[in-house]
Design a protein around this motif. Structure first.
Motif, PDB file in Angstrom:
ATOM      1  N   ILE A 130       4.777  17.936   4.600  1.00  0.00           N
ATOM      2  CA  ILE A 130       3.615  18.774   4.264  1.00  0.00           C
ATOM      3  C   ILE A 130       3.057  18.352   2.906  1.00  0.00           C
ATOM      4  N   ILE A 131       3.944  18.142   1.953  1.00  0.00           N
ATOM      5  CA  ILE A 131       3.527  17.712   0.611  1.00  0.00           C
ATOM      6  C   ILE A 131       2.820  16.363   0.681  1.00  0.00           C
ATOM      7  N   PHE A 132       3.383  15.432   1.441  1.00  0.00           N
ATOM      8  CA  PHE A 132       2.771  14.102   1.553  1.00  0.00           C
ATOM      9  C   PHE A 132       1.413  14.167   2.236  1.00  0.00           C
ATOM     10  N   ALA A 133       1.283  15.003   3.248  1.00  0.00           N
ATOM     11  CA  ALA A 133       0.001  15.138   3.942  1.00  0.00           C
ATOM     12  C   ALA A 133      -1.054  15.718   3.005  1.00  0.00           C
ATOM     13  N   ILE A 134      -0.656  16.641   2.149  1.00  0.00           N
ATOM     14  CA  ILE A 134      -1.579  17.203   1.150  1.00  0.00           C
ATOM     15  C   ILE A 134      -2.016  16.123   0.170  1.00  0.00           C
ATOM     16  N   ILE A 135      -1.082  15.261  -0.248  1.00  0.00           N
ATOM     17  CA  ILE A 135      -1.420  14.150  -1.152  1.00  0.00           C
ATOM     18  C   ILE A 135      -2.447  13.233  -0.507  1.00  0.00           C
ATOM     19  N   LEU A 136      -2.241  12.902   0.767  1.00  0.00           N
ATOM     20  CA  LEU A 136      -3.190  12.039   1.473  1.00  0.00           C
ATOM     21  C   LEU A 136      -4.556  12.720   1.593  1.00  0.00           C
ATOM     22  N   TYR A 137      -4.551  14.019   1.875  1.00  0.00           N
ATOM     23  CA  TYR A 137      -5.807  14.767   1.972  1.00  0.00           C
ATOM     24  C   TYR A 137      -6.552  14.749   0.638  1.00  0.00           C
ATOM     25  N   TRP A 138      -5.809  14.971  -0.441  1.00  0.00           N
ATOM     26  CA  TRP A 138      -6.412  14.941  -1.785  1.00  0.00           C
ATOM     27  C   TRP A 138      -6.960  13.554  -2.103  1.00  0.00           C
ATOM     28  N   HIS A 139      -6.198  12.517  -1.759  1.00  0.00           N
ATOM     29  CA  HIS A 139      -6.619  11.143  -2.034  1.00  0.00           C
ATOM     30  C   HIS A 139      -7.887  10.802  -1.260  1.00  0.00           C
ATOM     31  N   GLU A 140      -7.958  11.222  -0.022  1.00  0.00           N
ATOM     32  CA  GLU A 140      -9.112  10.930   0.815  1.00  0.00           C
ATOM     33  C   GLU A 140     -10.371  11.544   0.230  1.00  0.00           C
TER      34      GLU A 140
ATOM     35  N   ILE B 155       0.855  -1.192   0.000  1.00  0.00           N
ATOM     36  CA  ILE B 155       0.000   0.000   0.000  1.00  0.00           C
ATOM     37  C   ILE B 155       0.894   1.247   0.000  1.00  0.00           C
ATOM     38  N   TRP B 156       0.843   2.043  -1.048  1.00  0.00           N
ATOM     39  CA  TRP B 156       1.778   3.168  -1.207  1.00  0.00           C
ATOM     40  C   TRP B 156       1.657   4.192  -0.090  1.00  0.00           C
ATOM     41  N   ARG B 157       0.480   4.313   0.482  1.00  0.00           N
ATOM     42  CA  ARG B 157       0.301   5.302   1.542  1.00  0.00           C
ATOM     43  C   ARG B 157       1.140   4.973   2.781  1.00  0.00           C
ATOM     44  N   THR B 158       1.434   3.672   2.964  1.00  0.00           N
ATOM     45  CA  THR B 158       2.292   3.279   4.086  1.00  0.00           C
ATOM     46  C   THR B 158       3.627   4.004   4.021  1.00  0.00           C
ATOM     47  N   TRP B 159       4.167   4.155   2.822  1.00  0.00           N
ATOM     48  CA  TRP B 159       5.506   4.730   2.671  1.00  0.00           C
ATOM     49  C   TRP B 159       5.514   6.239   2.823  1.00  0.00           C
ATOM     50  N   LEU B 160       4.416   6.892   2.501  1.00  0.00           N
ATOM     51  CA  LEU B 160       4.312   8.323   2.805  1.00  0.00           C
ATOM     52  C   LEU B 160       4.309   8.531   4.315  1.00  0.00           C
TER      53      LEU B 160
ATOM     54  N   TYR C 207       2.839  19.910  10.517  1.00  0.00           N
ATOM     55  CA  TYR C 207       4.159  19.944   9.877  1.00  0.00           C
ATOM     56  C   TYR C 207       4.553  21.361   9.468  1.00  0.00           C
ATOM     57  N   ILE C 208       3.579  22.197   9.187  1.00  0.00           N
ATOM     58  CA  ILE C 208       3.886  23.616   8.941  1.00  0.00           C
ATOM     59  C   ILE C 208       4.475  24.230  10.204  1.00  0.00           C
ATOM     60  N   ILE C 209       3.873  23.915  11.355  1.00  0.00           N
ATOM     61  CA  ILE C 209       4.388  24.415  12.637  1.00  0.00           C
ATOM     62  C   ILE C 209       5.806  23.904  12.882  1.00  0.00           C
TER      63      ILE C 209
ATOM     64  N   SER D 176      -9.939  15.171  11.158  1.00  0.00           N
ATOM     65  CA  SER D 176      -9.256  14.226  10.259  1.00  0.00           C
ATOM     66  C   SER D 176      -7.746  14.343  10.409  1.00  0.00           C
ATOM     67  N   GLY D 177      -7.098  13.174  10.337  1.00  0.00           N
ATOM     68  CA  GLY D 177      -5.653  13.125  10.489  1.00  0.00           C
ATOM     69  C   GLY D 177      -4.919  13.868   9.399  1.00  0.00           C
ATOM     70  N   GLU D 178      -5.485  13.875   8.172  1.00  0.00           N
ATOM     71  CA  GLU D 178      -4.814  14.540   7.061  1.00  0.00           C
ATOM     72  C   GLU D 178      -4.713  16.052   7.291  1.00  0.00           C
ATOM     73  N   ARG D 179      -5.832  16.682   7.679  1.00  0.00           N
ATOM     74  CA  ARG D 179      -5.821  18.130   7.915  1.00  0.00           C
ATOM     75  C   ARG D 179      -4.862  18.495   9.051  1.00  0.00           C
ATOM     76  N   VAL D 180      -4.962  17.731  10.125  1.00  0.00           N
ATOM     77  CA  VAL D 180      -4.128  18.019  11.297  1.00  0.00           C
ATOM     78  C   VAL D 180      -2.646  17.836  10.960  1.00  0.00           C
ATOM     79  N   ALA D 181      -2.339  16.830  10.142  1.00  0.00           N
ATOM     80  CA  ALA D 181      -0.944  16.601   9.745  1.00  0.00           C
ATOM     81  C   ALA D 181      -0.392  17.796   8.967  1.00  0.00           C
ATOM     82  N   ILE D 182      -1.168  18.329   8.035  1.00  0.00           N
ATOM     83  CA  ILE D 182      -0.711  19.479   7.240  1.00  0.00           C
ATOM     84  C   ILE D 182      -0.352  20.645   8.144  1.00  0.00           C
ATOM     85  N   ILE D 183      -1.242  20.962   9.063  1.00  0.00           N
ATOM     86  CA  ILE D 183      -1.011  22.111   9.957  1.00  0.00           C
ATOM     87  C   ILE D 183       0.188  21.857  10.870  1.00  0.00           C
TER      88      ILE D 183
END
Length: 437
Positions: free
Chosen positions: A423-433, A250-255, A325-327, A316-323
């Motif tokens: 941050i880029i990977f979290a955005i990818i996961l958010y988009w995928h979701e 599962i590719w998401r595992t590696w992100l 990692y920016i911090i 959601s974990g995706e949104r929280v991850a983006i914020i």
């Protein structure tokens, strides 16, 4: 008698989600405390063994070698035999490592070891063995995950990792005083006794989730049916190799592995590296360096996982991850620019907040994306992700070796780069979701 109570009584099922969470947290807290020991005591041992900055970097990282790599097989094995036996095995190995460290340190302090090379090698060896306790993170994550439904995963794993991760912060803060009051050998002995006691407590209250208890009595199919009736949502594949292979496909595992490399692996790395940073770069005393590392950084990072898990359940974990990692990136930039205590304190706190929340967000996503192989995914993410704790301290030491004094600040570039990638990977996961809703 309600059917649920009838099943529990008929098959002798013991434990509950609450006791499972408490038991797993106790085991991880005790095992993870080892990560704090070398970061402080290396300043006592290094002059005796005539170690340079690179050798110090590897010494403070060595408990994280086994702590990271052994998460992969131990995490996956939970899918096969349950978490109880795996966690007990890890804690017992850690106790053996602690005994070896105590004997080695005694030999170094009494000059029974004539060669500094031999003393260094033995510290590396037993430090690696003691680091097995740190690998309880992955097996504990899987152990706790099976006790809780998806909607409560963020809360459960945030509480587990948050309070468990508090161990390095607490121990780093009190270790200088323990060293002053008990001496080096006494401090290590006290921690070894603590580890033995916590292992005994886990033995008494730590039971596997319903499926693992039932499968020993009624077989896989019936155990799965009954476990689901009791409220267990996650059912393991039953094979460590299969769990690892399924999650690896599962590719998401590696992100998630890369994201965890800098948030949690980076957390472990700074818990070890910051005492050196504070003492060598900003000339703090060892007690103050322990406080700044243990309380201002490590404890804040750990405790931020608790609200981080709640945030991830709510938004959601995706949104929280983006914020988060920016911090983290903002904090790392502050550390790169800092040359004084005040600015470094601000940067440390900002990084702690971002990393703590990010850690919770990542593991909210693991059972979400790999529900059929939680143990395997936990092994990959927790194991390879934790390699940051192994690789980052020597890398930061290399910045110092190349650039001199300013290298202590420039080394935080590692967090800026990997944080931006996350941050880029979290955005990818958010988009995928959202694309697959």
């Amino acid at each position: 008698m309600p059917k649920r109570e009838e099943v529990l009584k008929r098959y002798g099922i013991r434990g509950s989600p609450t006791t499972g969470l408490i038991a797993g947290t106790i085991a991880f807290f005790a095992g993870f405390a080892a990560v704090a020991l070398f970061g402080i005591t290396v300043h006592t041992v290094a002059p005796l063994l005539h170690l340079n900055i690179i050798e110090v970097g590897w010494l403070v990282a060595i408990p994280l070698v086994t702590g990271a790599l052994l998460r992969i097989p131990f995490g996956a094995l939970v899918d096969n035999v349950g978490g109880r036996r795996i966690i007990l095995t890890q804690l017992i190995i850690a106790i053996i490592g602690m005994i070896g460290l105590i004997l080695t340190l005694h030999a170094i302090l009494t000059h029974s070891i004539g060669s500094s090379i031999l003393g260094y090698a033995l510290l590396m060896l037993f430090g690696a063995v003691a680091g097995t306790g740190i690998s309880t993170f992955a097996s504990g994550i899987a152990y706790v995950s099976y006790w809780f439904p998806q909607r409560r995963q963020g809360y459960a794993l945030g509480a587990y990792a948050g309070f468990g991760n508090a161990a390095p912060g607490i121990f780093t803060a009190i270790l200088p005083y323990a060293l002053a009051g008990l001496g080096l050998i006494g401090a290590y002995t006290a921690w070894a006794v603590f580890l033995v006691i916590m292992t005994a407590v886990f033995t008494i209250i730590g039971y596997d989730a319903y499926y693992f208890q039932l499968v020993k009595r009624v077989g896989h199919n019936e155990a799965e049916r009954l476990a689901k009736e009791l409220g267990e949502e996650l059912i393991p594949s039953g094979s460590a190799i299969r769990s690892l292979s399924e999650s690896a496909r599962i590719w998401r595992t590696w992100l998630l592995v890369i994201m965890y490399f800098i948030s949690f692996g980076g957390f472990e790395a700074l818990t070890e590296w910051l005492p050196t940073y504070w003492t060598n770069y900003l000339s703090l005393g060892i007690a103050m360096a322990g406080f700044m590392t243990g309380v201002v950084y490590s404890l804040i990072t750990a405790l931020m996982r608790v609200p981080g898990g709640w945030f991830s359940d709510k938004w959601s974990g995706e949104r929280v991850a983006i914020i988060s990692y920016i911090i983290l990136v903002i904090g790392s930039i502050i550390m790169m620019l800092s040359h004084n205590f005040a600015l470094s304190t601000v940067g440390t706190i900002v990084m702690a907040i971002g990393m703590g929340i990010a850690n919770a967000a990542v593991f909210k996503l693991v059972p979400k994306y790999v529900p059929e192989a939680v143990g395997g995914a936990t092994g990959w993410v927790g194991g390879l992700g934790s390699a940051g704790g192994l690789l980052i301290p020597p890398a930061m030491a290399t910045f110092v070796a190349i650039y001199g004094h300013v290298g202590y600040a420039l080394g935080f570039m590692i967090y800026t780069v990997f944080g931006s990638l996350s941050i880029i990977f979290a955005i990818i996961l958010y988009w995928h979701e959202h694309k697959h809703k």
